[in-house]
Design a protein around this motif. Structure first.
Motif, PDB file in Angstrom:
ATOM      1  N   LEU A 158      35.803  35.553  48.968  1.00  0.00           N
ATOM      2  CA  LEU A 158      34.345  35.684  48.953  1.00  0.00           C
ATOM      3  C   LEU A 158      33.763  35.452  50.342  1.00  0.00           C
ATOM      4  O   LEU A 158      32.856  36.177  50.775  1.00  0.00           O
ATOM      5  CB  LEU A 158      33.751  34.689  47.955  1.00  0.00           C
ATOM      6  N   ALA A 164      32.340  39.458  44.448  1.00  0.00           N
ATOM      7  CA  ALA A 164      32.827  38.681  43.307  1.00  0.00           C
ATOM      8  C   ALA A 164      33.209  39.578  42.143  1.00  0.00           C
ATOM      9  O   ALA A 164      34.182  39.301  41.423  1.00  0.00           O
ATOM     10  CB  ALA A 164      31.770  37.663  42.875  1.00  0.00           C
ATOM     11  N   HIS A 197      36.753  35.425  36.497  1.00  0.00           N
ATOM     12  CA  HIS A 197      37.157  36.742  36.995  1.00  0.00           C
ATOM     13  C   HIS A 197      38.176  37.332  36.035  1.00  0.00           C
ATOM     14  O   HIS A 197      38.853  36.591  35.310  1.00  0.00           O
ATOM     15  CB  HIS A 197      37.769  36.621  38.399  1.00  0.00           C
TER      16      HIS A 197
END
Length: 266
Positions: A158, A164, A197
């Motif tokens: 990031l 993201a 994620h």
């Protein structure tokens, strides 16, 4: 995610798809058998493997990626080199699957960020030649420690500008982990899904399955581990995994469909 190893020395099928035409045909077969992504790699990351040079990796990977992408196949490139990732992306790859999570090549994260490429961040401590040494497989609490280290790798991505919503995480089964540690991670996949994620699980045919299915002291051969792999694909799907990386697509694709159908009943 179906695997195409364009290598002479991968642990499961090294040499079978080293020829570009054979690798392309293998990729097409995986799609016909239910793979949504075809993961093309030109460098073995089996325990003890030594690295290939950059020109060799490029020569192995790029023609296969280009041809499969031209067929409309969604291709991921399995590489730790920024130059190979960039060339594969230019050739039509849809995702970069870096088993080092950006740590092996200091230029990788910037290349991925600039391309806007989806990127798999795998938990990684060391290259294959040394990753199974005791100093790399020591954890206080393996699930807690791997989650914490993955969080740092995600933060690095990031910070480099990777979006993201482009990140996928992978706990790195078999990479700096013993067989018992792999089982502990598989029993706690929800902890990795909770990172926020998509989760990739890559258990296919790995040594810890050969150990589980061993006949006495003789490990089950790699091509005899696909049923166990499909069982873990079921476990992974139930835990909310985004994808499983497998050598044979059909058994795991069927397992995922079963889980999805049961989920529709809930």
């Amino acid at each position: 995610m179906g695997v195409v190893n364009v290598t002479p020395d991968s642990f499961s099928d090294g040499g079978r798809w080293l020829d570009a035409d054979a690798a392309i045909a293998r990729g097409r077969r995986l799609v016909a058998d239910g793979a949504d992504l075809v993961d093309v790699g030109g460098e073995s990351t089996r325990p003890g493997a030594t690295r290939v040079d950059e020109p060799t990796e490029l020569e192995r990977v790029v023609p296969v990626v280009r041809e499969l992408a031209a067929d409309g196949v969604a291709v991921s490139v399995d590489t730790m080199r920024a130059s190979v990732a960039a060339a594969a992306w230019e050739a039509g790859a849809s995702l970069v699957n870096d088993v080092s999570g950006g740590r092996a090549d200091p230029e990788m994260l910037q290349v991925v960020a600039d391309a806007g490429a989806p990127f798999v961040v795998m938990h990684w401590r060391a290259h294959s030649a040394s990753m199974q040494h005791a100093d790399h497989t020591h954890y206080d609490v393996v699930v807690t420690d791997v989650v914490r280290e993955l969080e740092r790798q995600v933060a690095d991505a990031l910070d480099a500008g990777v979006r993201a919503d482009r990140l996928v995480v992978d706990p790195g089964l078999g990479f700096s982990k013993t067989g018992e540690q792999n089982w502990e991670i598989l029993a706690s996949l929800e902890a990795f899904a909770a990172l926020g994620h998509p989760l990739l699980v890559a258990a296919s045919r790995k040594r810890f399955l050969g150990e589980l299915l061993a006949d006495g002291d003789e490990l089950r051969p790699t091509d005899g581990r696909d049923d166990a792999t499909a069982a873990l694909s079921t476990v992974s799907a139930r835990a909310g995994a985004w994808a499983v990386r497998v050598h044979e697509a059909r058994p795991s694709a069927d397992a995922v469909r079963v889980v999805a159908r049961l989920g529709a009943q809930a």
